[in-house]
Motif scaffolding. Sequence first.
Motif, PDB file in Angstrom:
ATOM      1  N   PRO A 274       0.829  -1.211   0.000  1.00 55.59           N
ATOM      2  CA  PRO A 274       0.000   0.000   0.000  1.00 55.59           C
ATOM      3  C   PRO A 274       0.864   1.263   0.000  1.00 55.59           C
ATOM      4  O   PRO A 274       1.842   1.351   0.735  1.00 55.59           O
ATOM      5  CB  PRO A 274      -0.806  -0.123   1.299  1.00 55.59           C
ATOM      6  CG  PRO A 274      -0.864  -1.594   1.576  1.00 55.59           C
ATOM      7  CD  PRO A 274       0.453  -2.132   1.107  1.00 55.59           C
ATOM      8  N   GLY A 275       0.498   2.214  -0.855  1.00 59.63           N
ATOM      9  CA  GLY A 275       1.224   3.478  -0.922  1.00 59.63           C
ATOM     10  C   GLY A 275       2.572   3.391  -1.606  1.00 59.63           C
ATOM     11  O   GLY A 275       3.374   4.331  -1.533  1.00 59.63           O
ATOM     12  N   ALA A 276       2.826   2.283  -2.322  1.00 56.15           N
ATOM     13  CA  ALA A 276       4.150   2.079  -2.935  1.00 56.15           C
ATOM     14  C   ALA A 276       4.518   3.188  -3.913  1.00 56.15           C
ATOM     15  O   ALA A 276       5.681   3.617  -3.952  1.00 56.15           O
ATOM     16  CB  ALA A 276       4.202   0.721  -3.633  1.00 56.15           C
ATOM     17  N   ASP A 277       3.544   3.676  -4.692  1.00 60.03           N
ATOM     18  CA  ASP A 277       3.854   4.707  -5.688  1.00 60.03           C
ATOM     19  C   ASP A 277       4.477   5.936  -5.029  1.00 60.03           C
ATOM     20  O   ASP A 277       5.488   6.463  -5.498  1.00 60.03           O
ATOM     21  CB  ASP A 277       2.590   5.110  -6.460  1.00 60.03           C
ATOM     22  CG  ASP A 277       2.137   4.021  -7.415  1.00 60.03           C
ATOM     23  OD1 ASP A 277       2.885   3.033  -7.596  1.00 60.03           O
ATOM     24  OD2 ASP A 277       1.029   4.149  -7.977  1.00 60.03           O
ATOM     25  N   LYS A 278       3.868   6.379  -3.918  1.00 65.44           N
ATOM     26  CA  LYS A 278       4.388   7.578  -3.241  1.00 65.44           C
ATOM     27  C   LYS A 278       5.744   7.298  -2.599  1.00 65.44           C
ATOM     28  O   LYS A 278       6.679   8.096  -2.718  1.00 65.44           O
ATOM     29  CB  LYS A 278       3.404   8.062  -2.179  1.00 65.44           C
ATOM     30  CG  LYS A 278       3.904   9.306  -1.445  1.00 65.44           C
ATOM     31  CD  LYS A 278       2.852   9.953  -0.572  1.00 65.44           C
ATOM     32  CE  LYS A 278       3.406  11.211   0.087  1.00 65.44           C
ATOM     33  NZ  LYS A 278       2.367  11.916   0.871  1.00 65.44           N
ATOM     34  N   VAL A 279       5.871   6.148  -1.945  1.00 65.28           N
ATOM     35  CA  VAL A 279       7.121   5.828  -1.252  1.00 65.28           C
ATOM     36  C   VAL A 279       8.269   5.680  -2.247  1.00 65.28           C
ATOM     37  O   VAL A 279       9.361   6.226  -2.043  1.00 65.28           O
ATOM     38  CB  VAL A 279       6.956   4.549  -0.406  1.00 65.28           C
ATOM     39  CG1 VAL A 279       8.297   4.098   0.166  1.00 65.28           C
ATOM     40  CG2 VAL A 279       5.958   4.779   0.726  1.00 65.28           C
TER      41      VAL A 279
END
Length: 375
Positions: A274-279
């Motif tokens: 979850p949230g990989a794109d931002k991280v």
Amino acid sequence: MAETQGALKKTPLFDLHVELGAKMVPFAGYEMPVQYPLGVKKEHLHTRNQAGLFDVSHMGQVKLSGANAAAALEKLVPVDIIDLPAGKQRYALFTNEDGGIMDDLMVTNYGDWIYVVVNAACKEQDIAHMQANLGEGVELELLDDRALVAVQGPTAAQAISRLAPEAGEMVFMDSRQMQIDGVDCFVSRSGYTGEDGYEISIPSADADRLCRLFLEQPEIEGIGLGARDSLRLESGLCLYGNDLDQSTTPLEGSLIWAISKCRRADGERAGGFPGADKVLDQITNKNWTRKRVGLLGEGRAPVREGTELFDADGNKIGVVTSGTYGPTIEKPVAMAYVETAFSPLDTVVFAEVRGKKLPMTVSRMPFIEQRYYRG
């Protein structure tokens, strides 16, 4: 919101704490010992010099089983779970869809099942998150019939090895199932103080007897939450809810080391959490605007959580998330979030305490030398 006494739970060691003269306080829904007659400072120094026994039974202990358990859990964390060797433990993070940290946790591979320890205040949320997202074929069992204790300090190994010689063979982040005085325990060589030591999961029915046996060892004293907090802060270890939260990404939290290389942008199992794109975007472009740093103060006045930080011109540039006086290093220590321009080492910032601006210097963490046993 303050918790009423009637709503508080008790750990299996409650009666022992009271017998030892502990001051009990509400913490994460439990009655927990904040200190014993020895006092917080002496408890802190005893742990640094010998060994302390900590009750952490308020934490959530979870068993995941099923052939797909490792792969399923890996989809919820930016960490390599699939290749975690049997008998090893790893630090992990649950992230949300914005890349924020939902909780930090410890994951152990016991071969045919996975043992997960989550923070007390996040226990219900984390269990619901896993139940909703692990998918079919993974069985989740809450191990709510077990206590959890930590024995920490430079003499912890000699004390525990007296009772379980096998424990002395372990190195940092090893985990084993073993018997201690006839009791089936889960033992990891790890902890939350920066010292060598163990975390030991014990069936609730045996916890009081076994902990009395630990306390009979001449090195070991009972240690409360007060010293646990100052010990972990000197060691640069985060407290979830203070230093990490749902609005903070791993990069802002200075936890890039907790993102396994295979899960990063150029890794073979990149993303997928979850949230990989931002991280991953933050890793690639280094575009986060605030960062968790360590601060060392002058004098003796502690700089507490919530204290605002300013630059030399009086502009607000950050806030302290944890702070105390460090009994080992005899200086005020703190963690804070500051604008990235003020995050380089040796930058001087100013903490506003009772109308005065106290200088603090951005410093390396941990503030003490971590003494984990690596063999």
